[in-house]
Structure formats: structure tokens, C-alpha cells
Design a protein around this motif. Structure first.
Motif, PDB file in Angstrom:
ATOM      1  N   UNK A 284      43.041  43.895  44.989  1.00 29.22           N
ATOM      2  CA  UNK A 284      42.284  42.786  44.190  1.00 29.22           C
ATOM      3  C   UNK A 284      41.946  43.289  42.948  1.00 29.22           C
ATOM      4  N   UNK A 285      41.191  44.743  43.121  1.00 28.69           N
ATOM      5  CA  UNK A 285      41.072  45.395  41.573  1.00 28.69           C
ATOM      6  C   UNK A 285      42.617  45.709  40.835  1.00 28.69           C
ATOM      7  N   UNK A 286      43.157  46.183  41.837  1.00 28.11           N
ATOM      8  CA  UNK A 286      44.536  46.338  40.854  1.00 28.11           C
ATOM      9  C   UNK A 286      45.059  44.775  40.188  1.00 28.11           C
ATOM     10  N   UNK A 287      45.042  43.876  41.398  1.00 36.62           N
ATOM     11  CA  UNK A 287      45.554  42.553  41.217  1.00 36.62           C
ATOM     12  C   UNK A 287      45.597  42.344  39.586  1.00 36.62           C
ATOM     13  N   UNK A 288      44.022  42.124  39.649  1.00 37.06           N
ATOM     14  CA  UNK A 288      43.009  41.784  38.022  1.00 37.06           C
ATOM     15  C   UNK A 288      43.247  42.551  36.964  1.00 37.06           C
ATOM     16  N   UNK A 289      43.541  43.921  37.567  1.00 39.58           N
ATOM     17  CA  UNK A 289      43.949  44.756  36.089  1.00 39.58           C
ATOM     18  C   UNK A 289      45.424  44.521  35.634  1.00 39.58           C
TER      19      UNK A 289
ATOM     20  N   UNK B 238      55.487  43.837  38.194  1.00 40.21           N
ATOM     21  CA  UNK B 238      54.501  45.057  37.738  1.00 40.21           C
ATOM     22  C   UNK B 238      53.284  45.219  38.839  1.00 40.21           C
ATOM     23  N   UNK B 239      53.711  43.923  39.867  1.00 36.38           N
ATOM     24  CA  UNK B 239      53.086  44.143  41.382  1.00 36.38           C
ATOM     25  C   UNK B 239      53.149  45.182  41.933  1.00 36.38           C
ATOM     26  N   UNK B 240      54.204  44.821  42.247  1.00 35.59           N
ATOM     27  CA  UNK B 240      55.070  46.593  42.973  1.00 35.59           C
ATOM     28  C   UNK B 240      55.218  47.822  42.615  1.00 35.59           C
TER      29      UNK B 240
ATOM     30  N   UNK C  64      53.102  50.137  44.431  1.00 39.37           N
ATOM     31  CA  UNK C  64      53.538  51.866  44.743  1.00 39.37           C
ATOM     32  C   UNK C  64      53.116  52.614  44.414  1.00 39.37           C
ATOM     33  N   UNK C  65      52.669  52.890  43.091  1.00 44.12           N
ATOM     34  CA  UNK C  65      51.980  53.978  42.296  1.00 44.12           C
ATOM     35  C   UNK C  65      50.749  54.586  42.942  1.00 44.12           C
TER      36      UNK C  65
END
Length: 134
Positions: A104-109, A124-126, A130-131
């Protein structure tokens, strides 16, 4: 006779996917759109939309259209029953949902000015997943 809204609220969070979704909304205390919830939870559009609609019908969340996105947030109720339900769900240890919180934190970023700008499973999400280890 008992008011159906109490039964509907409890039935709504009795299902594991809806419980995860409601717990996540309680923890992040932010609005989230279907595309973001799909990426965070790894579920299909159909499942996320259906589960959010059930939470909405139960009076646990509310929907707000913003541009092309519909955002869901917690329903702010002063009702002691709904406050107790939220309190009970909040007590589920974060360790039960650590992957969801991280995702969630990654997605909201990926938001711009607090708004969702990329759809589900976007490049962008992929790239960001991945990283990072999620």
C-alpha cells in the motif's frame, strides 16, 4: 426486531477479503481507489469492486468520485456500534497484514498531488514492485 444495519456490518467484515480491505482502510486512514486496492491486495477488479460495494452497503465505507476515479474512505460514524467494530478490527496485529501495508505504501507513492494517476497493473507499478521486495 434487530436493525439490519448491525447484521449487514458484521456480515460484511466476516469475509476474509473484505476484512483485509476494511483493515487496510482503517490503518492507512486515507481514501483508496479500486485500481490501488487491486494492486495492493493482488485481486481482480471484479472482486475489489464487489467487496467495496458490500462494505459501502453495510455503511462501513463511503464512495466519492474524483475525476475518473471513485475513492473509498471510512465512513466516519459517531455511532458506538460502528466505532466498536472499527476498534475491534484495528486490534488485529499489523503482522497479519505486513505485505499489504508495504504494498500500500508503495502504491500510494505513485500518486501525484494525493491523486491516483495510474491504473491497476500499470508499468509504473510493475517497475516499483520489481525493484522492491514486496
Amino acid at each position: 426486531m434487530m436493525d439490519d444495519r448491525y447484521v449487514e456490518a458484521l456480515k460484511a467484515i466476516a469475509e476474509p477479503h473484505r476484512l483485509r480491505l476494511f483493515w487496510l482502510l482503517l490503518q492507512i486512514n486515507e481514501r483508496i481507489c479500486v485500481a490501488e486496492a487491486m494492486d495492493v491486495l493482488g485481486e481482480t477488479h471484479y472482486n475489489v469492486s464487489r467487496n467495496l460495494k458490500i462494505l459501502l452497503k453495510a455503511g462501513l465505507v463511503r464512495a466519492e468520485k474524483d475525476g475518473k476515479w471513485v475513492f473509498y474512505t471510512l465512513e466516519k460514524k459517531d455511532d458506538p456500534f460502528f466505532q466498536s467494530v472499527a476498534t475491534a478490527v484495528r486490534t488485529i496485529p499489523e503482522s497479519q497484514f505486513k505485505d499489504e501495508i508495504k504494498r500500500c505504501r508503495l502504491r500510494l507513492s505513485l500518486r501525484e498531488d494525493g491523486r491516483c494517476v495510474v491504473g491497476a497493473s500499470s508499468p509504473e507499478w510493475k517497475e516499483i514492485t520489481r525493484s522492491k521486495t514486496v
